[in-house]
Design a protein around this motif. Structure first.
Motif, PDB file in Angstrom:
ATOM      1  N   GLY A 105       0.806  -1.223   0.000  1.00 11.48           N
ATOM      2  CA  GLY A 105       0.000   0.000   0.000  1.00 11.48           C
ATOM      3  C   GLY A 105       0.831   1.262   0.000  1.00 11.48           C
ATOM      4  N   GLY A 106       2.162   1.123   0.186  1.00 11.73           N
ATOM      5  CA  GLY A 106       3.035   2.279   0.219  1.00 11.73           C
ATOM      6  C   GLY A 106       3.568   2.644  -1.157  1.00 11.73           C
ATOM      7  N   THR A 107       4.630   3.450  -1.186  1.00 13.41           N
ATOM      8  CA  THR A 107       5.223   3.930  -2.434  1.00 13.41           C
ATOM      9  C   THR A 107       6.686   3.523  -2.486  1.00 13.41           C
ATOM     10  OG1 THR A 107       3.726   5.824  -2.495  1.00 13.41           O
ATOM     11  CG2 THR A 107       5.743   5.978  -3.804  1.00 13.41           C
ATOM     12  N   ALA A 108       7.115   3.018  -3.672  1.00 13.36           N
ATOM     13  CA  ALA A 108       8.505   2.591  -3.859  1.00 13.36           C
ATOM     14  C   ALA A 108       9.157   3.447  -4.931  1.00 13.36           C
ATOM     15  CB  ALA A 108       8.555   1.119  -4.244  1.00 13.36           C
ATOM     16  N   ASN A 109      10.322   4.014  -4.633  1.00 16.33           N
ATOM     17  CA  ASN A 109      11.125   4.751  -5.612  1.00 16.33           C
ATOM     18  C   ASN A 109      12.265   3.864  -6.096  1.00 16.33           C
ATOM     19  OD1 ASN A 109       9.568   7.029  -5.430  1.00 16.33           O
ATOM     20  ND2 ASN A 109      10.981   8.155  -4.106  1.00 16.33           N
ATOM     21  N   MET A 110      12.309   3.621  -7.397  1.00 17.99           N
ATOM     22  CA  MET A 110      13.351   2.796  -8.005  1.00 17.99           C
ATOM     23  C   MET A 110      14.306   3.721  -8.763  1.00 17.99           C
ATOM     24  SD  MET A 110      12.145  -0.164  -7.060  1.00 17.99           S
ATOM     25  CE  MET A 110      13.174  -1.293  -7.972  1.00 17.99           C
ATOM     26  N   THR A 111      15.587   3.729  -8.347  1.00 17.55           N
ATOM     27  CA  THR A 111      16.571   4.645  -8.930  1.00 17.55           C
ATOM     28  C   THR A 111      17.694   3.873  -9.600  1.00 17.55           C
ATOM     29  OG1 THR A 111      16.104   6.347  -7.276  1.00 17.55           O
ATOM     30  CG2 THR A 111      18.215   6.492  -8.427  1.00 17.55           C
ATOM     31  N   CYS A 112      18.057   4.316 -10.804  1.00 16.43           N
ATOM     32  CA  CYS A 112      19.189   3.738 -11.544  1.00 16.43           C
ATOM     33  C   CYS A 112      20.119   4.891 -11.933  1.00 16.43           C
ATOM     34  CB  CYS A 112      18.691   3.002 -12.778  1.00 16.43           C
ATOM     35  SG  CYS A 112      20.009   2.234 -13.750  1.00 16.43           S
ATOM     36  N   ARG A 113      21.431   4.749 -11.584  1.00 14.12           N
ATOM     37  CA  ARG A 113      22.399   5.812 -11.855  1.00 14.12           C
ATOM     38  C   ARG A 113      23.575   5.269 -12.675  1.00 14.12           C
ATOM     39  NH1 ARG A 113      20.977   7.044  -6.458  1.00 14.12           N
ATOM     40  NH2 ARG A 113      20.066   9.140  -6.235  1.00 14.12           N
ATOM     41  N   VAL A 114      24.192   6.195 -13.409  1.00 16.44           N
ATOM     42  CA  VAL A 114      25.400   5.887 -14.184  1.00 16.44           C
ATOM     43  C   VAL A 114      26.396   7.004 -13.931  1.00 16.44           C
ATOM     44  CG1 VAL A 114      26.376   5.461 -16.463  1.00 16.44           C
ATOM     45  CG2 VAL A 114      24.052   4.721 -15.959  1.00 16.44           C
ATOM     46  N   ASP A 115      27.619   6.635 -13.547  1.00 17.40           N
ATOM     47  CA  ASP A 115      28.634   7.651 -13.265  1.00 17.40           C
ATOM     48  C   ASP A 115      29.115   8.344 -14.536  1.00 17.40           C
ATOM     49  OD1 ASP A 115      28.507   7.176 -10.569  1.00 17.40           O
ATOM     50  OD2 ASP A 115      30.125   5.695 -10.581  1.00 17.40           O
ATOM     51  N   TYR A 116      29.351   7.557 -15.605  1.00 17.48           N
ATOM     52  CA  TYR A 116      29.820   8.097 -16.889  1.00 17.48           C
ATOM     53  C   TYR A 116      28.887   7.618 -17.984  1.00 17.48           C
ATOM     54  CZ  TYR A 116      34.054   8.790 -14.148  1.00 17.48           C
ATOM     55  OH  TYR A 116      34.940   9.154 -13.171  1.00 17.48           O
ATOM     56  N   ASN A 117      28.316   8.546 -18.696  1.00 15.01           N
ATOM     57  CA  ASN A 117      27.381   8.173 -19.753  1.00 15.01           C
ATOM     58  C   ASN A 117      27.597   9.083 -20.963  1.00 15.01           C
ATOM     59  OD1 ASN A 117      25.315   7.198 -21.299  1.00 15.01           O
ATOM     60  ND2 ASN A 117      23.684   7.641 -19.828  1.00 15.01           N
ATOM     61  N   ASP A 118      27.778   8.452 -22.095  1.00 16.90           N
ATOM     62  CA  ASP A 118      27.968   9.228 -23.327  1.00 16.90           C
ATOM     63  C   ASP A 118      26.657   9.282 -24.111  1.00 16.90           C
ATOM     64  OD1 ASP A 118      27.908   6.599 -23.898  1.00 16.90           O
ATOM     65  OD2 ASP A 118      29.708   6.559 -25.163  1.00 16.90           O
ATOM     66  N   ASN A 119      25.639   9.843 -23.450  1.00 15.90           N
ATOM     67  CA  ASN A 119      24.320  10.041 -24.057  1.00 15.90           C
ATOM     68  C   ASN A 119      23.644   8.731 -24.446  1.00 15.90           C
ATOM     69  OD1 ASN A 119      24.836  12.738 -23.788  1.00 15.90           O
ATOM     70  ND2 ASN A 119      25.573  12.993 -25.895  1.00 15.90           N
ATOM     71  N   THR A 120      23.788   7.734 -23.561  1.00 16.54           N
ATOM     72  CA  THR A 120      23.141   6.447 -23.793  1.00 16.54           C
ATOM     73  C   THR A 120      21.905   6.351 -22.907  1.00 16.54           C
ATOM     74  OG1 THR A 120      25.284   5.439 -24.247  1.00 16.54           O
ATOM     75  CG2 THR A 120      23.460   3.953 -23.778  1.00 16.54           C
ATOM     76  N   SER A 121      20.814   5.828 -23.446  1.00 15.30           N
ATOM     77  CA  SER A 121      19.536   5.798 -22.725  1.00 15.30           C
ATOM     78  C   SER A 121      19.519   4.736 -21.628  1.00 15.30           C
ATOM     79  CB  SER A 121      18.389   5.527 -23.706  1.00 15.30           C
ATOM     80  OG  SER A 121      18.300   6.567 -24.646  1.00 15.30           O
ATOM     81  N   LEU A 122      18.710   5.026 -20.565  1.00 11.48           N
ATOM     82  CA  LEU A 122      18.457   4.092 -19.463  1.00 11.48           C
ATOM     83  C   LEU A 122      17.031   3.590 -19.553  1.00 11.48           C
ATOM     84  CD1 LEU A 122      20.170   6.053 -16.546  1.00 11.48           C
ATOM     85  CD2 LEU A 122      20.944   3.871 -17.503  1.00 11.48           C
ATOM     86  N   GLN A 123      16.816   2.381 -19.074  1.00 13.98           N
ATOM     87  CA  GLN A 123      15.483   1.792 -19.144  1.00 13.98           C
ATOM     88  C   GLN A 123      15.203   0.978 -17.880  1.00 13.98           C
ATOM     89  OE1 GLN A 123      13.976  -0.526 -22.723  1.00 13.98           O
ATOM     90  NE2 GLN A 123      14.212  -2.210 -21.243  1.00 13.98           N
ATOM     91  N   TRP A 124      13.940   1.069 -17.375  1.00 15.10           N
ATOM     92  CA  TRP A 124      13.476   0.233 -16.256  1.00 15.10           C
ATOM     93  C   TRP A 124      12.473  -0.790 -16.773  1.00 15.10           C
ATOM     94  CZ3 TRP A 124      15.205  -1.009 -11.760  1.00 15.10           C
ATOM     95  CH2 TRP A 124      15.894  -0.111 -10.944  1.00 15.10           C
ATOM     96  N   SER A 125      12.640  -2.073 -16.319  1.00 16.31           N
ATOM     97  CA  SER A 125      11.699  -3.144 -16.676  1.00 16.31           C
ATOM     98  C   SER A 125      11.230  -3.822 -15.399  1.00 16.31           C
ATOM     99  CB  SER A 125      12.370  -4.173 -17.592  1.00 16.31           C
ATOM    100  OG  SER A 125      12.864  -3.553 -18.759  1.00 16.31           O
TER     101      SER A 125
END
Length: 393
Positions: A40-60
């Protein structure tokens, strides 16, 4: 030399770029964390990248359905929304989390090859409020009853504790899985008696999701047959006194009415003998009141009775018995006096036999005017040593 130096510097620049590419390749790796949330609560899912050359991130989700690709929502679920999207971070929020949302979520970084990392979403199931069954009102003394406390929906399984008033008692626990949650039962079996009447049995449910336990309480009602006892207001009832008898009864339901009788019949003098509820009052005692008084009461489980034998004393007769006490006191005094006399005589006898004694030899020395005469007298006494005798005084 200058050309060689230049070539050498170009090589250095080339190597520097290669190092930069290697460091960037190593830094291009998604980082996530496991998340725990209450149902019944809320979950925050975070994904980070230290170095990224404009590459997309995706959550599944655990079913490998894409939730967000960059800032683009891919799954129609109003509970899932975007919190933050950039080249270094993709954070989504899942609201009103249910047990079915639990599992491994995948964050993907679309490099060549694609790099992925997983985060486990743990959902804690909140137990339902406990219910007590098997409670019959009222129970009869001697019955064997089983109280069962049940709570469902917990994950992990909840813990159940029983209390009899404020004292903990042990029950028999049973845990059953129902889907991703658990149903927990605890049973308490015992034989009831009149001491259980009015006792509170409390079932307490404890769980990691609860700040304080869930509790439910049932008060046990026990019916039992009556027990009667008669109390009296005077230890030695005397003629002319006010006298009261009370029929004290215990039982559930309360045994009533209370019936009074004397010597197996009705009360003979209703003007002096007044019945008020459980009390029988005799306003003025006399000798005719002597006898056996009986009270009787009943409920639907039985009938009980109690008896009291009344003997009314004559105040004058009690006064004449006074000299008997004086006589007993006199006898005791005489016995004490004789005992003291015997102790004194025995003491004097023992003292006389343990006393010192004088011989004729000692007497001679005692009567001499000086030391020389005492020695001569002592020597003279040696002549008559055979005739010397000892006397006890």
């Amino acid at each position: 030399l200058i050309w060689m130096s230049s070539a050498h510097c170009d090589e250095c620049l080339f190597q520097g770029k290669a190092v930069a590419r290697i460091e960037g390749s190593q830094g291009q790796f998604p980082i996530t964390q496991n998340v725990t949330v209450v149902e019944g609560g809320t979950a925050n899912m975070t994904c980070r990248v230290d170095y990224n050359d404009n590459t997309s991130l995706q959550w599944s989700n655990p079913a490998q359905q894409t939730l967000f690709f960059g800032d683009k929502k891919a799954l129609r679920d109003h509970r899932i929304e975007l919190v933050r999207a950039s080249w270094q971070e993709l954070t989504i929020r899942i609201g009103d989390v249910s047990l079915s949302d639990e599992g491994l979520y995948t964050c993907s970084l679309f490099t060549m090859p694609v790099k992925t990392t997983k985060a486990f979403l743990t959902v804690l199931g909140v137990p339902g409020r406990p219910e007590i069954t098997g409670f019959t009102k009222p129970a009869k003394e001697g019955d064997i009853i089983t109280l069962t406390c049940t709570t469902s929906g917990s994950k992990p399984a909840a813990n159940i504790r029983w209390f009899r008033n404020d004292k903990e008692v042990q029950g028999n626990k049973e845990v059953n899985a129902t889907g991703k949650s658990f149903t927990v039962r605890s049973s308490l079996q015992f034989q009831v008696d009149k001491r259980d009447d009015g006792v509170a049995y409390t079932c307490s449910v404890e769980h990691v999701t609860l700040s304080s336990p869930y509790m439910t309480t049932e008060v046990l009602e026990v019916h039992y047959p009556p027990y009667l006892e008669i109390t009296h207001s005077l230890i030695i009832p005397q003629e002319g006194q006010y006298f009261k008898l009370e029929c004290v009864s215990i039982g559930n339901p309360i045994p009533e009415p209370v019936l009074w009788s004397k010597d197996g019949g009705e009360l003979p003098d209703i003007e002096r003998m007044i019945v008020e509820g459980r009390e029988l009052t005799i306003t003025t005692l006399n000798k005719t009141d002597n006898g056996t008084y009986r009270c009787e009461a009943s409920n639907h489980l039985g009938t009980s009775s109690a008896e009291y034998i009344l003997f009314v004393y004559d105040p004058n007769a009690l006064g004449q018995h006074g000299p008997d006490h004086a006589l007993i006191g006199g006898v005791v005094a005489v016995v004490v006096f004789i005992t003291l006399c015997l102790i004194i005589v025995l003491g004097r006898y023992l003292a006389r036999h343990k006393g010192t004694y004088l011989t004729h030899e000692a007497k001679g020395a005692e009567d001499a005017p000086d030391a020389d005469t005492a020695i001569i007298n002592a020597e003279g006494n040696h002549v008559h040593a055979e005739e010397k005798k000892e006397y006890f005084i």
